[in-house]
Scaffold this active site. Structure first.
Site, mmCIF file in Angstrom:
data_model
loop_
_atom_site.group_PDB
_atom_site.id
_atom_site.type_symbol
_atom_site.label_atom_id
_atom_site.label_comp_id
_atom_site.label_asym_id
_atom_site.label_seq_id
_atom_site.Cartn_x
_atom_site.Cartn_y
_atom_site.Cartn_z
ATOM 1 N N HIS A 166 0.809 -1.222 0.000
ATOM 2 C CA HIS A 166 0.000 0.000 0.000
ATOM 3 C C HIS A 166 0.841 1.270 0.000
ATOM 4 O O HIS A 166 0.389 2.318 0.453
ATOM 5 C CB HIS A 166 -0.965 0.003 1.186
ATOM 6 C CG HIS A 166 -0.309 -0.238 2.514
ATOM 7 N ND1 HIS A 166 0.042 -1.493 2.961
ATOM 8 C CD2 HIS A 166 0.058 0.619 3.499
ATOM 9 C CE1 HIS A 166 0.589 -1.404 4.156
ATOM 10 N NE2 HIS A 166 0.621 -0.126 4.503
ATOM 11 N N GLY A 174 -2.687 -10.066 4.560
ATOM 12 C CA GLY A 174 -3.982 -10.718 4.446
ATOM 13 C C GLY A 174 -4.612 -10.930 5.809
ATOM 14 O O GLY A 174 -4.119 -10.429 6.827
ATOM 15 N N VAL A 178 -0.707 -9.792 11.087
ATOM 16 C CA VAL A 178 -0.495 -8.348 11.229
ATOM 17 C C VAL A 178 -1.813 -7.605 11.005
ATOM 18 O O VAL A 178 -2.421 -7.694 9.943
ATOM 19 C CB VAL A 178 0.565 -7.839 10.241
ATOM 20 C CG1 VAL A 178 0.701 -6.320 10.357
ATOM 21 C CG2 VAL A 178 1.902 -8.508 10.505
ATOM 22 N N GLU A 217 -2.342 1.556 18.023
ATOM 23 C CA GLU A 217 -1.576 2.150 16.924
ATOM 24 C C GLU A 217 -1.363 3.644 17.125
ATOM 25 O O GLU A 217 -0.293 4.180 16.815
ATOM 26 C CB GLU A 217 -2.271 1.888 15.587
ATOM 27 C CG GLU A 217 -2.386 0.423 15.209
ATOM 28 C CD GLU A 217 -1.052 -0.300 15.194
ATOM 29 O OE1 GLU A 217 -0.025 0.343 14.877
ATOM 30 O OE2 GLU A 217 -1.027 -1.501 15.503
ATOM 31 N N HIS A 220 1.566 4.470 19.083
ATOM 32 C CA HIS A 220 2.779 4.581 18.266
ATOM 33 C C HIS A 220 2.852 5.950 17.600
ATOM 34 O O HIS A 220 3.919 6.569 17.534
ATOM 35 C CB HIS A 220 2.786 3.503 17.177
ATOM 36 C CG HIS A 220 2.995 2.117 17.675
ATOM 37 N ND1 HIS A 220 3.931 1.793 18.639
ATOM 38 C CD2 HIS A 220 2.377 0.946 17.341
ATOM 39 C CE1 HIS A 220 3.901 0.492 18.862
ATOM 40 N NE2 HIS A 220 2.958 -0.048 18.099
ATOM 41 N N ASP A 387 -38.229 10.429 32.337
ATOM 42 C CA ASP A 387 -37.550 9.416 33.148
ATOM 43 C C ASP A 387 -36.052 9.355 32.862
ATOM 44 O O ASP A 387 -35.239 9.168 33.769
ATOM 45 C CB ASP A 387 -38.157 8.029 32.888
ATOM 46 C CG ASP A 387 -39.599 7.946 33.342
ATOM 47 O OD1 ASP A 387 -39.943 8.625 34.328
ATOM 48 O OD2 ASP A 387 -40.377 7.200 32.713
ATOM 49 N N ASP A 436 -34.386 4.479 34.300
ATOM 50 C CA ASP A 436 -34.060 5.557 35.236
ATOM 51 C C ASP A 436 -33.010 6.512 34.674
ATOM 52 O O ASP A 436 -33.004 7.702 34.996
ATOM 53 C CB ASP A 436 -33.531 4.974 36.556
ATOM 54 C CG ASP A 436 -34.587 4.200 37.315
ATOM 55 O OD1 ASP A 436 -35.772 4.517 37.152
ATOM 56 O OD2 ASP A 436 -34.220 3.275 38.070
#
Length: 475
Positions: A166, A174, A178, A217, A220, A387, A436
């Site tokens: 990415h 997948g 991780v 995360e 970090h 209420d 209540d």
């Protein structure tokens, strides 16, 4: 076979304690090799190991891993070690400083911006927004830090969901293993947090809870490294929590983040505690009594207020025990024995209801022009008492519970929604007909009735836990 010398030496050093056969043995060794390379700094091109097992680099790395993760230091691939290596975890390495990244990077300011770049399809957008907001609140509660969200442009912390490769040269793997990774504070991609969208993200205890992973995360993103304390949020291995409502940071987490930013400082946005003479002994009203019930419950700027008679308990994530005060020590004009209370967060206002009147407060300030009649909200004249009430930030709607029915108020339009009232039982099954008090926390609604409390999951539309009313007080 790529990496064969490494695998052969790994097997020589550690196979004897974990009986595997054939391809299973190779797979186990490959998992170990990758785990040590990814998280414990094992060199990827190791060509020579000493023949003496207890001095081999691999055995030392196994022992380092076992020590960090709280396992018995056998130096061998035993069943406990193998089991832990297969559990979902954070993708940030474990080697480094104990509680902060090397060099202790931190934000050089106390107000930090964040942006949610894209969304997982596993959850509604508002659930993702809420999970991230709550995750940041965990750290905000124990530091001077504040956070604001922006919708475009470059934020200090950019949050995104992605799969496999990415763009940062640290691809996801997948489903499972991780879950996410994040970067230490700094410019560019530093500070950013990435979540593996191949996971099944949830807002409850099924699947992978987004709030818990995000809180880790974002630790970090603020400069914290992994902790060897298995009770800490910053422990690298994911731990599902069955009690999200009472989640709090461990002292290890608090010590780590405060070593970077210091403790929280009082500000106009924080409710200042009155003088000690106004603070009461909780024994005046035993908070751990099995019969304890509340008149009203409301959030206020991240804290929770539990009202009873002339008093209230104030619960904050900063302290394990609630404070106990006279209502009049904060707001002299507010009534005792109130009927309901609720916070409209985008107006920074808490509304108090008793009989057919409504009061409004903002921090310590009692707002002018109040009390008003509850009928100015659009409730019918036949309603003379509320209420319980709750305002849901994501919906911008306020719910008023009256006996076995409820009305819904549109905070944006400032008018009652049509086609109300409706039956509580039809929209909140399992709650019963007597409410209540009610408030929202961690994506759940908590309904109080007498000394009981019901945790209701609005997404699943069902009661998930039955609790005592004082479960928030560590009783």
């Amino acid at each position: 076979m790529k990496g064969l010398p490494v695998l052969l030496w790994l097997c020589t050093a550690v196979c004897s304690s974990y009986p595997l056969h054939g391809s299973e043995e190779d797979a186990g060794m490959e998992v170990l090799q990758k785990y040590l390379e990814n998280y414990y700094g094992l060199e990827k091109d190791v060509k020579q190991f000493t023949k003496k097992k207890d001095s081999s680099p691999v055995v030392k790395k196994i022992q380092e891993m076992q020590k960090f993760l709280g396992l018995k230091m056998t130096g061998k691939l035993d069943s406990n070690t193998m089991e832990l290596m297969h559990k979902p975890r954070c993708g940030v390495p474990d080697v480094g400083g104990f509680s902060t990244f090397p060099g202790s990077p931190k934000w050089r300011k106390n107000h930090i911006s964040y942006r949610i770049v894209n969304y997982t399809l596993d959850l509604p957008r508002e659930s993702v927004d809420s999970a991230i907001e709550r995750a940041l609140k965990v750290w905000e509660e124990v530091t001077p830090l504040t956070f604001s969200r922006i919708s475009e442009g470059e934020a200090d912390i950019m949050i995104s969901f992605a799969v496999e490769e990415h763009g940062d040269f640290i691809p996801f793997d997948g489903p499972g293993m991780v879950l996410a990774h994040a970067y230490a504070p700094g410019p560019g991609t530093n500070g950013d947090a990435h979540f593996d969208d191949d996971e099944r993200w949830t807002d409850d205890v099924t699947g992978t809870n987004l709030f818990l992973v995000a809180a880790h995360e974002l630790g970090h993103s603020l400069g914290l490294f992994h902790s060897a304390n298995a009770e800490a949020l910053m422990y690298p291995v994911y731990k599902s929590s069955t009690d999200l409502a009472r989640f709090h940071l461990s002292q290890d987490d608090v010590d780590g983040i405060q070593s970077l930013y210091g403790p929280p400082t009082e500000s106009p946005d924080v409710l200042v505690v009155p003088t000690k003479s106004n603070s009461l002994d909780p024994e005046t009203l035993p908070m751990c009594s099995s019969a304890l019930s509340f008149d009203a419950v409301s959030t206020l700027r991240g804290e929770v207020l539990f009202f009873k008679d002339r008093h209230f308990w104030r619960k904050s994530l900063r302290t394990p025990e609630p404070g106990f005060y006279l209502i009049s020590s904060f707001w002299p004009s507010l009534p005792s024995n109130m009927d309901a209370a609720y916070e409209v967060t985008n107006r920074d206002t808490v509304f108090i209801l008793k009989g057919n009147q409504i009061w409004a407060i903002r921090g310590h300030e009692e707002l002018a022009g109040y009390p008003k009649s509850i009928h100015t909200l659009g409730l019918p004249e036949t309603v003379q008492k509320i209420d319980a009430a709750i305002s849901l930030k994501d919906q911008k709607k306020t719910y008023f519970f009256v006996e076995d029915k409820f009305w819904r108020f549109d905070e944006k339009k400032q008018s009652m929604d049509p086609e109300f009232p409706r039956k509580i039982a039809e929209n909140f099954p399992g709650i019963g007909t007597k409410v209540d008090a009610v408030f929202e926390a961690f994506g759940f609604l908590y309904f109080f009735s007498g000394s009981s409390q019901l945790e209701f999951d609005p997404n699943a539309g069902k009661v998930t836990h039955i609790l005592k009313s004082n479960s928030w007080f560590n009783c």
